[in-house]
Design an enzyme around this catalytic site. Structure first.
Site, PDB file in Angstrom:
ATOM      1  N   ARG A  73     -13.996  63.864  87.968  1.00  0.00           N
ATOM      2  CA  ARG A  73     -12.636  63.709  88.485  1.00  0.00           C
ATOM      3  C   ARG A  73     -12.582  63.938  90.000  1.00  0.00           C
ATOM      4  NH1 ARG A  73      -9.834  67.568  87.388  1.00  0.00           N
ATOM      5  NH2 ARG A  73     -11.312  68.762  86.117  1.00  0.00           N
ATOM      6  N   LYS A 217      -7.052  62.681  81.382  1.00  0.00           N
ATOM      7  CA  LYS A 217      -6.445  63.852  81.985  1.00  0.00           C
ATOM      8  C   LYS A 217      -5.105  63.497  82.641  1.00  0.00           C
ATOM      9  CE  LYS A 217      -9.148  67.381  81.129  1.00  0.00           C
ATOM     10  NZ  LYS A 217      -9.273  67.881  79.762  1.00  0.00           N
ATOM     11  N   HIS A 237      -4.373  73.376  77.446  1.00  0.00           N
ATOM     12  CA  HIS A 237      -5.725  72.824  77.592  1.00  0.00           C
ATOM     13  C   HIS A 237      -6.605  73.588  76.610  1.00  0.00           C
ATOM     14  CE1 HIS A 237      -9.457  71.904  80.220  1.00  0.00           C
ATOM     15  NE2 HIS A 237      -9.161  70.872  79.462  1.00  0.00           N
ATOM     16  N   SER A 261     -13.081  72.987  81.667  1.00  0.00           N
ATOM     17  CA  SER A 261     -14.183  72.090  81.327  1.00  0.00           C
ATOM     18  C   SER A 261     -15.523  72.835  81.272  1.00  0.00           C
ATOM     19  CB  SER A 261     -14.254  70.991  82.376  1.00  0.00           C
ATOM     20  OG  SER A 261     -15.282  70.108  82.046  1.00  0.00           O
ATOM     21  N   LYS A 265     -15.001  74.261  74.539  1.00  0.00           N
ATOM     22  CA  LYS A 265     -13.922  73.837  73.624  1.00  0.00           C
ATOM     23  C   LYS A 265     -14.417  72.811  72.608  1.00  0.00           C
ATOM     24  CE  LYS A 265     -11.155  72.276  76.842  1.00  0.00           C
ATOM     25  NZ  LYS A 265     -12.087  72.506  77.939  1.00  0.00           N
ATOM     26  N   THR A 266     -15.087  71.765  73.121  1.00  0.00           N
ATOM     27  CA  THR A 266     -15.540  70.688  72.235  1.00  0.00           C
ATOM     28  C   THR A 266     -16.653  71.182  71.307  1.00  0.00           C
ATOM     29  OG1 THR A 266     -14.954  69.087  73.942  1.00  0.00           O
ATOM     30  CG2 THR A 266     -16.416  68.316  72.193  1.00  0.00           C
ATOM     31  N   ASP A 280      -9.536  69.112  72.906  1.00  0.00           N
ATOM     32  CA  ASP A 280      -9.221  69.306  74.337  1.00  0.00           C
ATOM     33  C   ASP A 280      -7.749  69.501  74.731  1.00  0.00           C
ATOM     34  OD1 ASP A 280     -10.432  69.419  76.994  1.00  0.00           O
ATOM     35  OD2 ASP A 280      -9.357  67.583  77.401  1.00  0.00           O
ATOM     36  N   ARG A 345     -21.270  62.105  79.416  1.00  0.00           N
ATOM     37  CA  ARG A 345     -20.230  62.289  78.405  1.00  0.00           C
ATOM     38  C   ARG A 345     -20.355  61.293  77.279  1.00  0.00           C
ATOM     39  NH1 ARG A 345     -15.925  66.264  79.023  1.00  0.00           N
ATOM     40  NH2 ARG A 345     -16.046  66.956  81.167  1.00  0.00           N
TER      41      ARG A 345
END
Ligand SMILES: Nc1ncnc2c1ncn2[C@@H]1O[C@H](COP(=O)(O)OP(=O)(O)O)[C@@H](O)[C@H]1O
Ligand SMILES: C=C(OP(=O)(O)O)C(=O)O
Ligand SMILES: [Mn+2]
Length: 557
Positions: A73, A217, A237, A261, A265-266, A280, A345
């Site tokens: 990003r 996002k 988030h 990030s 989480k994932t 997410d 990713r």
């Protein structure tokens, strides 16, 4: 020519959009020149990406795409239009939301549409954000690359044929002309990249970056605005999973995992013992928790079938691998190769995870909140139990590290206080979210745990993160209740409650003071980190109650 059969893809162009033709003409699209492919089949998007964009099919069936120069990003190029409907709501002072004027937005929007009109194919994906029909919005993506359409096909909630037929006008539109740069001489532009959201028009324009994560996002930023303001619900988030239904059919217990990030989480929400709600972006509503998205966006760096089987096996036909290096001889992806970026990713539809719960809604209030942080200093314990005041404090602090590659220019793990564990996506002042969180946590008596998935001290701290198997064992212990029953001791300065013993986790790992061999160096580092908290939290001084303030680390004198 419109509607002409295209031999290379086997699909016609504008017939996909049916009655929407007029809409696109009015929006400025040159319908005599371009083919709009609306919600095109995955196979056709594969073909176009391969023919026109240099994509390849990998040995596992996923489509490998490349996002060009930008592989993460670009927060410095993300702006929000300053206009009368949103100006009093947006958090302008936090350094996250950069203001842009309406005229500049119009110039960039026109530039994006002009560019899209130069293309033979323009891809449209119409989908939804938010699984709860009461709180969902219709999101339309208009993009020049098949890769971007497929990415959002995976990440948004895919409409049924009937929903698509009756779609009507979208609530929010993304114009992705990321292949074309912004003009640096346009007032307000500071580079050739521009990612901008206009809440009055309910539109987003992307120029000069092809990193697909900007779109997902972007939708999250919009939900972070609409959910609290329009619907009175709390967007977070976070990932979310749920225990299997109980014997009487009652919904299983729900866990939310907050984290910036790269904090896990994932990885940690994909748990073979539990149902996946999402990885997410979630909304904690008055009736439970629902996912905003229809897919997951996993990091693939060092991915292995042994350590993360659910994610590894989700990488197949229909999934998108982004910036992943592969062996040309057999097209096998090399997840250890960071030659393009560390932020490699995979985006896959959520149903590719075997235990995904579809629709992605938990109709039960959360029982546990896990705040994931990635401490680069190796001083925070792998798990601690937080009091409600500490939960409040740490949510506002959002202490963690930025992971290399996720944002442009970040090349090594860098400590950061990312408010609400997701500062880059907050559109409202953090206290909007923190107050709602406090209310909901109190009302539903939610337990809160701080988990450091980052570096650990001493013999575990040889430049390595807390081994995944131990973090998983800790999370299992939260879910089966053994952690709550453990004997706790105090972790000074931060005043945290940490377990003395836990089945499957070495004792010295649980207590960083024991893990570090040099106790002076340890104390010194704890003090330094406490000082950093103090400095970072000064800006919220007037937003915290005395109890919340007192819940933070106390810098040793
Ligand atoms: N103890 C740990 N807990 C969670 N993830 C870990 C741990 N150690 C290493 N990792 C790695 O860190 C990354 C976490 O990324 P991910 O789960 O995608 O984070 P997020 O979804 O929060 O962005 C993965 O590559 C995972 O393999
Ligand atoms: C995609 C991102 O985050 P996460 O790793 O949390 O999915 C991001 O920060 O751009
Ligand atoms: Mn993630």
């Amino acid at each position: 020519m419109p509607g002409v059969h295209r031999a290379n893809t086997g699909v016609t162009g504008n017939e996909f959009i049916g009655k929407e033709v007029e809409y696109f003409s009015q929006a400025g699209f040159d319908m005599d020149k371009i083919h709009i492919k609306r919600n095109a089949p995955v196979a056709s998007l594969y073909e176009d990406a391969i023919i026109n964009e240099g994509a390849v099919i990998s040995s596992n069936g996923a489509l490998i795409n490349f996002s060009g120069k930008k592989t993460g990003r670009s927060p410095k190029d993300k702006r929000i239009v300053y206009e009368e409907t949103s100006k009093d709501h947006i958090w302008w002072s936090g350094g996250v939301n950069i203001a842009m004027d309406e005229h500049t937005f119009e110039i960039n929007r026109e530039r994006a549409i002009d560019y899209l009109n130069t293309r033979e194919n323009v891809y449209v994906f119409d989908g939804f954000a938010g699984w709860d029909p009461k709180y969902r919005i219709k999101v339309r993506v208009i993009a020049s690359r098949a890769y971007h359409a497929l990415f959002m096909h995976n990440m948004l909630i895919r409409p049924t044929a009937e929903e698509l037929e009756n779609y009507g006008e979208p609530d929010f539109i993304i114009y992705n002309a990321g292949q074309f740069p912004a003009n640096r001489f346009t007032t307000g532009m500071t580079s050739t990249t521009s990612v901008e959201v206009n809440f009055k028009r309910m539109e987003m324009v992307i120029l000069g970056t092809e990193y697909a994560g900007e779109m997902k996002k972007g939708v999250f930023s919009v939900m972070h605005y609409l959910q609290p303001i329009k619907f009175g619900q709390l967007s977070l988030h976070s990932s979310c999973n749920q225990a299997m239904p109980e014997a009487d059919g009652k919904e299983g217990d729900v866990t939310l995992f907050f984290g910036l990030s790269g904090t896990g989480k994932t990885t940690l929400s994909a748990d073979p013992q539990r149902l996946l709600i999402g990885d997410d972006e979630h909304v904690w509503s008055d009736t439970g928790v629902f996912n905003i998205e229809g897919g997951c966006y996993a990091k693939t760096i060092n991915l292995s079938a042994e350590k993360e089987p659910e994610i590894f096996n989700a990488i197949r036909y229909g999934s998108i691998l982004e910036n992943v290096v592969y062996n040309p001889a057999d097209r096998v992806p090399d997840y250890d190769d960071v030659a393009i970026t560390e932020n490699t990713r995979c985006a896959y539809p959520i149903e590719y995870i075997p235990n995904a719960k579809i629709p992605c809604i938990a109709e039960r209030q959360p029982s546990n909140i896990i705040m994931l942080c990635c401490d680069a200093f190796g001083v925070l314990p792998p798990v601690s139990k937080l009091t409600p005041e500490q939960a409040n404090y740490h949510f506002l602090a959002g202490y963690t590290s930025k992971t290399p590659g996720t944002e442009d220019g970040i090349t090594e793990p860098s400590p950061v206080f990312s408010t609400c564990y997701g500062a880059p996506f907050l559109t409202l002042h953090p206290t909007h979210y923190s107050k709602m969180l406090e209310e909901r946590m109190t009302k539903h008596q939610v337990d809160c745990w701080l988990i450091n998935t980052g570096w650990t001290g001493g013999k575990f701290g040889t430049g390595k993160r807390c081994p995944l198997k131990y973090t998983r064992a800790i999370i299992d212990a939260i879910h089966n209740g053994t952690l709550a029953k453990a004997e706790f001791q105090n972790f000074p300065v931060f005043n945290l409650s940490i377990p003395k013993h836990l089945e499957g986790v070495p004792d010295e790992l649980l207590n960083p003071a024991a893990a570090w061999s040099d106790s002076e160096a340890f104390k010194d580092q704890v003090g330094k980190l406490a000082g950093m908290f103090g400095t970072a939290m000064q800006k919220y001084s007037s937003d915290m109650t005395p109890a919340t303030k007192a819940a933070g680390p106390q810098v040793p004198q």
